[in-house]
Motif scaffolding. Structure first.
Motif, short mmCIF file in Angstrom:
data_model
loop_
_atom_site.label_atom_id
_atom_site.label_comp_id
_atom_site.label_asym_id
_atom_site.label_seq_id
_atom_site.Cartn_x
_atom_site.Cartn_y
_atom_site.Cartn_z
N VAL A 188 0.84 -1.21 0.00
CA VAL A 188 0.00 0.00 0.00
C VAL A 188 0.88 1.25 0.00
O VAL A 188 0.64 2.21 -0.76
CB VAL A 188 -0.95 -0.01 1.21
N LEU A 189 1.89 1.26 0.86
CA LEU A 189 2.80 2.40 0.91
C LEU A 189 3.51 2.59 -0.43
O LEU A 189 3.68 3.72 -0.91
CB LEU A 189 3.83 2.18 2.03
N ASN A 190 3.90 1.48 -1.04
CA ASN A 190 4.59 1.51 -2.33
C ASN A 190 3.75 2.16 -3.42
O ASN A 190 4.21 3.01 -4.18
CB ASN A 190 4.94 0.08 -2.72
N VAL A 191 2.49 1.74 -3.50
CA VAL A 191 1.60 2.29 -4.53
C VAL A 191 1.37 3.77 -4.30
O VAL A 191 1.41 4.58 -5.25
CB VAL A 191 0.26 1.52 -4.54
N LEU A 192 1.13 4.17 -3.06
CA LEU A 192 0.91 5.59 -2.75
C LEU A 192 2.14 6.42 -3.10
O LEU A 192 2.03 7.52 -3.68
CB LEU A 192 0.55 5.75 -1.28
N LEU A 193 3.32 5.92 -2.75
CA LEU A 193 4.55 6.64 -3.06
C LEU A 193 4.80 6.68 -4.57
O LEU A 193 5.34 7.65 -5.09
CB LEU A 193 5.73 5.99 -2.35
N ASP A 194 4.42 5.61 -5.27
CA ASP A 194 4.52 5.57 -6.73
C ASP A 194 3.75 6.75 -7.34
O ASP A 194 4.27 7.50 -8.18
CB ASP A 194 3.93 4.26 -7.26
N LEU A 195 2.49 6.87 -6.94
CA LEU A 195 1.66 7.95 -7.47
C LEU A 195 2.23 9.32 -7.11
O LEU A 195 2.23 10.24 -7.93
CB LEU A 195 0.23 7.80 -6.92
N GLY A 231 9.58 10.49 -12.74
CA GLY A 231 9.67 9.49 -13.79
C GLY A 231 9.97 8.10 -13.29
O GLY A 231 9.55 7.69 -12.20
N VAL A 232 10.75 7.35 -14.08
CA VAL A 232 11.07 5.97 -13.75
C VAL A 232 11.84 5.90 -12.43
O VAL A 232 11.65 4.97 -11.63
CB VAL A 232 11.89 5.33 -14.89
N ALA A 233 12.70 6.88 -12.16
CA ALA A 233 13.45 6.90 -10.90
C ALA A 233 12.50 6.95 -9.71
O ALA A 233 12.78 6.35 -8.66
CB ALA A 233 14.40 8.09 -10.87
N GLY A 234 11.38 7.64 -9.86
CA GLY A 234 10.40 7.72 -8.78
C GLY A 234 9.83 6.36 -8.41
O GLY A 234 9.59 6.08 -7.23
N ALA A 235 9.61 5.52 -9.42
CA ALA A 235 9.09 4.17 -9.15
C ALA A 235 10.09 3.37 -8.32
O ALA A 235 9.72 2.64 -7.39
CB ALA A 235 8.79 3.45 -10.46
N ALA A 236 11.37 3.49 -8.63
CA ALA A 236 12.40 2.77 -7.87
C ALA A 236 12.53 3.32 -6.45
O ALA A 236 12.67 2.55 -5.49
CB ALA A 236 13.75 2.88 -8.60
N ILE A 237 12.47 4.63 -6.30
CA ILE A 237 12.56 5.24 -4.96
C ILE A 237 11.41 4.77 -4.08
O ILE A 237 11.59 4.45 -2.91
CB ILE A 237 12.55 6.79 -5.08
N ALA A 238 10.21 4.71 -4.65
CA ALA A 238 9.05 4.26 -3.88
C ALA A 238 9.24 2.84 -3.37
O ALA A 238 8.92 2.54 -2.22
CB ALA A 238 7.79 4.35 -4.76
N THR A 239 9.77 1.97 -4.21
CA THR A 239 9.98 0.58 -3.82
C THR A 239 11.00 0.45 -2.70
O THR A 239 10.77 -0.23 -1.69
CB THR A 239 10.44 -0.25 -5.04
#
Length: 456
Positions: A175-182, A191-199
């Motif tokens: 849940v935290l991952n998806v929220l941080l992704d958005l 961008g793509v770096a944001g997806a990695a940071i969220a994970t």
């Protein structure tokens, strides 16, 4: 107070099923995040961004697979001592495993971060997606310690027979991952770096929470000062079991890297199709992977308790569950593959949709082979024969390399679709006789310990 659970008595099928269910839900959560992550990237950032995430998938599996394999291996001696009710040795193994995890994860992170660009160049990553792929890979490798500790702590908790607690932490992480992704992609525009940071961030938070929960809630893990000392003999035992298990994943991943490199050379459209299909395939593989993990704990506890006959009964029960599941998944994927691919790309991307659906149709036809692979490999590992299980990874690597070097240049994406199924067949050809050998050896060892000459 959290409860540990022994699986050394009672009907095997319900025990394995009940242990597998939280693992399945957890893996489905993890893969749901992976699907959502790819969907957000593909829909909001475009096909090139989706391809840049997928271009390094096998490399991420190489490194994180090694880390996760080591974590699972470190949990096996813990499960065996728990099954034998040797709680002092169990606590000392837990303490040493945490220290090893710190040293190993930092070393791996430093080395892989320095090699990111070299790895992507070697894999023939298309130039138009190279920069995004580099940042995604770099941030993922920086987060290796977070991934290592989260998986180690989850493995220790599962070794005590508790598969529910890791599920709740995984739910929180997802849940935290998806929220941080958005937040990172749509608000901060990273961008793509944001997806990695969220994970990385979500796994780090979950690892910290899991650590404090484990020591506060599991009374049998409460340590005395003597338990916290670093013991080289226990470190060697953990490395002897954990590293071969990690290498098995890495060896398998080398073949995957070769296959992905061959696919990368076919162009961005094939990379995008491969990425979308792999995300969908991994979601439906959750049950098979979860069943395998359950069998590792089940076999570890029963071997520790001196009950090898239950291992064979457990394998039969797990195989029955696998067959029922695979039949249901085959109906779903043969009927709705194209619809699933539309989660990642627009309907106008007809070539990508067709290629991804082809990949899924071929893969699901071989799921029974993969299901048997998961059950046998993890059972062998749970019994402590991780080096033997590692050689099944060598079989997979050889198969994927042959497909990459010989078949892909001749038949293109069709050959890519058969890369994994060919590897699964090669692995089973090794694992079936290997499991028979291990089972007979376990019976012999236990018979000698009991002094049962006839059984020996």
């Amino acid at each position: 107070m959290a409860q540990s659970k022994e699986m050394t008595a009672g009907p095997c099928l319900p025990l394995i099923f009940n242990f597998t269910l939280p693992l399945l839900l957890g893996n489905m959560l993890q893969q749901t995040y992976s699907l959502i992550d790819a969907a957000i990237v593909g829909k909001f950032l475009g096909i090139n961004a989706l391809a840049s995430v997928g271009a390094s998938t096998s490399v991420v599996f190489l490194i994180l697979g090694f880390c996760n394999g080591c974590c699972g291996g470190f949990g096996i001696p813990v499960a065996q001592k728990f099954g034998a009710r040797d709680y002092v040795s169990m606590r000392r193994l837990v303490s040493v495993s945490l220290k090893l995890a710190g040293m190993m994860s930092v070393g791996i992170a430093l080395i892989t971060c320095l090699l990111c660009a070299f790895i992507l160049r070697t894999m023939q990553t298309p130039e138009n997606i190279f920069q995004d792929a580099y940042w995604y890979l770099l941030i993922t490798f920086i987060g290796v310690p977070c991934t290592f500790f989260y998986n180690l702590l989850s493995s220790i908790i599962r070794a005590l027979g508790d598969s529910k607690t890791p599920f709740w932490f995984l739910l929180f992480s997802t849940v935290l991952n998806v929220l941080l992704d958005l937040l990172c992609i749509l608000v901060f525009h990273w961008g793509v770096a944001g997806a990695a940071i969220a994970t990385v961030f979500s796994q780090g938070v979950s690892a910290v929470l899991c650590y404090f929960y484990m020591y506060r809630k599991f009374e049998i893990l409460r340590m005395q000062p003597a338990d916290k000392r670093f013991r080289p003999e226990l470190a060697r035992q953990l490395i002897f079991v954990g590293v071969p298990m990690g290498l098995q994943f890495s060896i398998t991943a080398i073949g995957s890297i070769m296959l992905q490199s061959a696919n990368n050379a076919l162009g961005t459209a094939c990379v995008a199709a491969f990425t979308a299909a792999m995300r969908i395939k991994m979601f439906f593989l959750c049950m098979l992977e979860s069943l395998g993990i359950a069998m590792a704990t089940f076999c570890g506890q029963n071997y520790g308790a001196g009950k090898p006959e239950r291992i064979w009964t457990g394998v039969k029960a797990a195989s029955l569950m696998m067959i029922v599941y695979v039949a249901a998944v085959a109906i779903i994927l043969w009927g709705f593959s194209e619809k699933f691919v539309l989660l990642f790309v627009d309907p106008s991307e007809t070539e990508i949709i067709a290629d991804a659906a082809l990949f899924l149709h071929i893969s699901v036809s071989f799921f029974p082979v993969l299901g048997l692979l998961c059950i046998l490999r993890y059972s062998i590992q749970g019994a402590g024969y991780t080096k033997l299980a590692m050689f099944s990874g060598v079989s997979e690597m050889i198969a994927r390399i042959l497909v990459s070097v010989v078949a892909v240049p001749l038949w293109g994406f069709w050959a890519v679709c058969f890369g994994d199924p060919t590897a699964w067949v090669f692995a089973d050809a090794f694992l079936i006789p290997a499991f028979i050998y291990v089972y007979r050896r376990l019976r012999l060892i236990v018979a000698r310990e009991r002094g049962d000459i006839r059984m020996a």
